[in-house]
Scaffold this active site. Structure first.
Site, PDB file in Angstrom:
ATOM      1  N   PHE A  30      22.426  43.401-101.842  1.00 34.84           N
ATOM      2  CA  PHE A  30      23.543  42.476-101.687  1.00 34.84           C
ATOM      3  C   PHE A  30      23.111  41.108-102.205  1.00 34.84           C
ATOM      4  O   PHE A  30      21.909  40.813-102.254  1.00 34.84           O
ATOM      5  CB  PHE A  30      23.938  42.347-100.208  1.00 34.84           C
ATOM      6  CG  PHE A  30      24.994  43.340 -99.767  1.00 34.84           C
ATOM      7  CD1 PHE A  30      24.684  44.681 -99.607  1.00 34.84           C
ATOM      8  CD2 PHE A  30      26.293  42.916 -99.502  1.00 34.84           C
ATOM      9  CE1 PHE A  30      25.648  45.589 -99.202  1.00 34.84           C
ATOM     10  CE2 PHE A  30      27.264  43.810 -99.093  1.00 34.84           C
ATOM     11  CZ  PHE A  30      26.952  45.146 -98.944  1.00 34.84           C
ATOM     12  N   ASN A  89      20.623  32.948 -89.403  1.00 35.86           N
ATOM     13  CA  ASN A  89      21.789  32.677 -90.257  1.00 35.86           C
ATOM     14  C   ASN A  89      23.035  33.279 -89.614  1.00 35.86           C
ATOM     15  O   ASN A  89      22.972  33.804 -88.500  1.00 35.86           O
ATOM     16  CB  ASN A  89      21.548  33.234 -91.665  1.00 35.86           C
ATOM     17  CG  ASN A  89      21.269  34.723 -91.619  1.00 35.86           C
ATOM     18  OD1 ASN A  89      22.108  35.513 -91.199  1.00 35.86           O
ATOM     19  ND2 ASN A  89      20.065  35.113 -92.014  1.00 35.86           N
ATOM     20  N   ASP A 119      14.632  33.904 -95.859  1.00 30.59           N
ATOM     21  CA  ASP A 119      13.653  33.807 -96.954  1.00 30.59           C
ATOM     22  C   ASP A 119      12.367  33.138 -96.491  1.00 30.59           C
ATOM     23  O   ASP A 119      11.303  33.390 -97.034  1.00 30.59           O
ATOM     24  CB  ASP A 119      14.249  33.021 -98.124  1.00 30.59           C
ATOM     25  CG  ASP A 119      15.269  33.853 -98.878  1.00 30.59           C
ATOM     26  OD1 ASP A 119      15.023  35.067 -99.030  1.00 30.59           O
ATOM     27  OD2 ASP A 119      16.311  33.319 -99.293  1.00 30.59           O
TER      28      ASP A 119
HETATM   29  O1  PMT Z   1      26.717  40.615 -91.461  1.00 29.89           O
HETATM   30  P1  PMT Z   1      28.115  40.113 -91.800  1.00 29.89           P
HETATM   31  O2  PMT Z   1      28.559  39.007 -90.895  1.00 29.89           O
HETATM   32  O3  PMT Z   1      29.105  41.239 -91.897  1.00 29.89           O
HETATM   33  O4  PMT Z   1      28.051  39.448 -93.245  1.00 29.89           O
HETATM   34  C1  PMT Z   1      27.822  40.238 -94.378  1.00 29.89           C
HETATM   35  C2  PMT Z   1      26.812  39.586 -95.338  1.00 29.89           C
HETATM   36  C3  PMT Z   1      27.365  38.283 -95.888  1.00 29.89           C
HETATM   37  C4  PMT Z   1      25.495  39.294 -94.585  1.00 29.89           C
HETATM   38  C5  PMT Z   1      26.547  40.630 -96.476  1.00 29.89           C
HETATM   39  O5  PMT Z   1      27.738  40.890 -97.130  1.00 29.89           O
HETATM   40  C6  PMT Z   1      25.521  40.116 -97.457  1.00 29.89           C
HETATM   41  O6  PMT Z   1      25.824  39.428 -98.416  1.00 29.89           O
HETATM   42  N1  PMT Z   1      24.235  40.453 -97.218  1.00 29.89           N
HETATM   43  C7  PMT Z   1      23.069  39.908 -97.966  1.00 29.89           C
HETATM   44  C8  PMT Z   1      22.762  38.534 -97.485  1.00 29.89           C
HETATM   45  C9  PMT Z   1      21.568  37.935 -98.165  1.00 29.89           C
HETATM   46  O7  PMT Z   1      20.586  37.710 -97.541  1.00 29.89           O
HETATM   47  O8  PMT Z   1      21.693  37.721 -99.446  1.00 29.89           O
HETATM   48  P2  PMT Z   1      20.526  37.122-100.409  1.00 29.89           P
HETATM   49  O9  PMT Z   1      21.232  36.842-101.677  1.00 29.89           O
HETATM   50  O10 PMT Z   1      19.819  36.013 -99.701  1.00 29.89           O
HETATM   51  O11 PMT Z   1      19.515  38.323-100.565  1.00 29.89           O
HETATM   52  C10 PMT Z   1      19.595  39.247-101.636  1.00 29.89           C
HETATM   53  C11 PMT Z   1      19.168  40.616-101.186  1.00 29.89           C
HETATM   54  O12 PMT Z   1      17.775  40.596-100.893  1.00 29.89           O
HETATM   55  C12 PMT Z   1      19.843  41.175 -99.958  1.00 29.89           C
HETATM   56  O13 PMT Z   1      20.077  42.547-100.170  1.00 29.89           O
HETATM   57  C13 PMT Z   1      18.838  40.952 -98.839  1.00 29.89           C
HETATM   58  O14 PMT Z   1      18.933  41.972 -97.833  1.00 29.89           O
HETATM   59  C14 PMT Z   1      17.512  41.073 -99.597  1.00 29.89           C
HETATM   60  N2  PMT Z   1      16.414  40.253 -99.067  1.00 29.89           N
HETATM   61  C15 PMT Z   1      16.516  38.902 -99.000  1.00 29.89           C
HETATM   62  C16 PMT Z   1      15.426  38.143 -98.577  1.00 29.89           C
HETATM   63  C17 PMT Z   1      14.230  38.806 -98.225  1.00 29.89           C
HETATM   64  N3  PMT Z   1      13.186  38.121 -97.802  1.00 29.89           N
HETATM   65  N4  PMT Z   1      14.158  40.137 -98.301  1.00 29.89           N
HETATM   66  C18 PMT Z   1      15.205  40.869 -98.722  1.00 29.89           C
HETATM   67  O15 PMT Z   1      15.138  42.101 -98.794  1.00 29.89           O
END
Ligand code: PMT
Length: 403
Positions: free
Chosen positions: A322, A208, A277
């Site tokens: 996040f 991503n 994911d």
């Molecule tokens: O890296 P940059 O270019 O500075 O950009 C910053 C960012 C956009 C990446 C950052 O601000 C951000 O939003 N990070 C989380 C991105 C994300 O994967 O969001 P999500 O909504 O898909 O996931 C939710 C949370 O679950 C996140 O804390 C993620 O780390 C966690 N996660 C997701 C999937 C997974 N399989 N395991 C996880 O732990």
């Protein structure tokens, strides 16, 4: 971090003196008021005019100048400042400082300084390894002086070894740290950053747009405030300061393993990484060849690292997640906060200009466990990081019954 700070830079006579132009320029750009003092040997490597132009202040070379309007020059330079740095620090200036010799402007500044002092040594490897120099460094450390260790690499004298002036970013990091209140000292902070890469075959992967900037800003911000930081990072082009324990991973499974290894003894965990994911069900051991017009790749769910951390969360641990959303931000953010047992959820709408992936700023909304939603304005990711850390520490202190 350096806005309004007063920094005196003492330059001594080594080839690395030419690098002080960049250092002074960076400190000025970061908001510091920089005054420079030079030894006569330093002036053989770089001119006072260069430093005067970059610092915007007169450069001082003489212990007893005519017509200095600010009182006694060496007292003013050494005491009307927040930090004195000696860069490059030669064996000669280190020896003089360790033995109380003050026979020119820079050595006299060291004698008169009441502020913190930072030495950035640079010299030939044999000189650096000389036991007399090491004894002098040890003595100065005992007196409370700080050092940025030289790095290992090719030296101007043609040899290779430890003696190169530390990287500019490392010196600036040390300066910032010395001028930052250490309110996170004693805390262990675990941060994740960057994307994950899920391999399809030896030449391709799914990933991503995450650059890692948000997570690295959090890791650096916590380390500057005195925390012991472990950064688990997916593939990025970024460097972290040496003080941070950095673990590089590629896939979501590798990230999970690294995070779980360090999570139990962390006081604060912040998951800024953009974890894939799903990953391919199978990794081909040879390059997948072009065949039909359409193709499908079966995917399987990756471990939900944040979900697992939420289940294992310890009593006095703070967990910050996040959410990167393109629509229905509030609904998705609330649901992630609750389902994953988080203390804070930082949501960013990644469709907004100046927010989310691969930019230097972010626009976030902070969701608290009590239902409060706090919108922050657009700011540099470094500043966003400090705002997040402030709130996470508030939660941690409240949980520990501290003020
Ligand atoms: O890296 P940059 O270019 O500075 O950009 C910053 C960012 C956009 C990446 C950052 O601000 C951000 O939003 N990070 C989380 C991105 C994300 O994967 O969001 P999500 O909504 O898909 O996931 C939710 C949370 O679950 C996140 O804390 C993620 O780390 C966690 N996660 C997701 C999937 C997974 N399989 N395991 C996880 O732990």
């Amino acid at each position: 971090m350096l806005t309004g700070k007063k920094i005196t830079v003492g330059i001594t006579g080594g080839i690395a003196a030419y690098k002080t132009a960049d250092l002074v320029s960076s400190l000025v750009k970061a908001g510091a008021n920089v005054r420079v003092a030079m030894t006569s040997a330093a002036q053989k490597f770089i001119t006072p005019l260069t430093l005067e132009t970059l610092s915007g202040n007169p450069v001082h070379t003489d212990l007893f100048p005519n017509g200095f309007a600010g009182g006694v020059l060496h007292i003013d330079l050494a005491q009307n400042t927040d930090l004195l740095i000696i860069v490059p620090a030669t064996a000669n200036i280190i020896g003089k400082a360790a033995n109380g010799i003050a026979d020119d402007l820079v050595s006299t500044l060291l004698m008169a300084a009441t502020c913190p002092v930072l030495f950035c040594p640079a010299m030939n490897v044999a000189m650096y390894n000389n036991p007399i120099l090491q004894l002098n460094i040890g003595k100065l450390k005992e007196y409370g002086c700080h050092f940025v260790e030289p790095s290992i690499g090719p030296l101007a004298c043609g040899t290779t070894g430890k003696g190169r002036l530390a990287e500019l970013a490392e010196i600036v990091y040390n300066i910032e740290q010395m001028l930052t209140p250490q309110d996170l000292a004693g805390l262990r902070v675990l941060v994740t950053a960057g994307p994950t890469r899920e391999p399809l075959d030896p030449v391709r992967y799914l990933t991503n747009r995450s650059s890692g900037k948000m997570g690295y800003a959090l890791a650096k911000g916590a380390a500057l405030r005195g925390a012991q930081v472990t950064l688990v990072s997916g593939p990025t082009n970024l460097n972290a300061p040496n003080a941070i324990d950095k673990i590089r991973v590629e896939t979501a499974v590798e990230m999970r393993d690294a995070v779980l290894k360090h999570s139990d003894h962390s006081d604060l965990i912040i998951k800024a990484a953009a974890v894939a994911d799903y990953g391919p069900m199978e990794i081909s051991d040879h390059k997948i060849k072009k065949q039909a017009d359409n193709m499908s790749i079966p995917l399987q769910k990756n471990p939900d690292i944040l979900g697992e951390l939420g289940t294992r969360k310890k009593d006095q641990q703070v967990l910050v997640g996040f959410a990167a959303e393109t629509h229905n931000l509030e609904r998705y953010a609330q649901s992630k906060l609750e389902k994953k047992n988080l203390d804070l959820l930082i949501a960013n709408d990644v469709t907004l200009p100046g927010a989310g992936f691969d930019c230097n700023t972010n626009i976030v909304r902070i969701f608290w466990a009590d239902g409060t939603i706090e919108p922050l304005s657009k700011m540099a990711k470094e500043q966003v990081a400090q705002e997040i850390l402030d709130r996470a520490i508030k939660v941690l202190r409240a949980r520990r019954g501290e003020n």
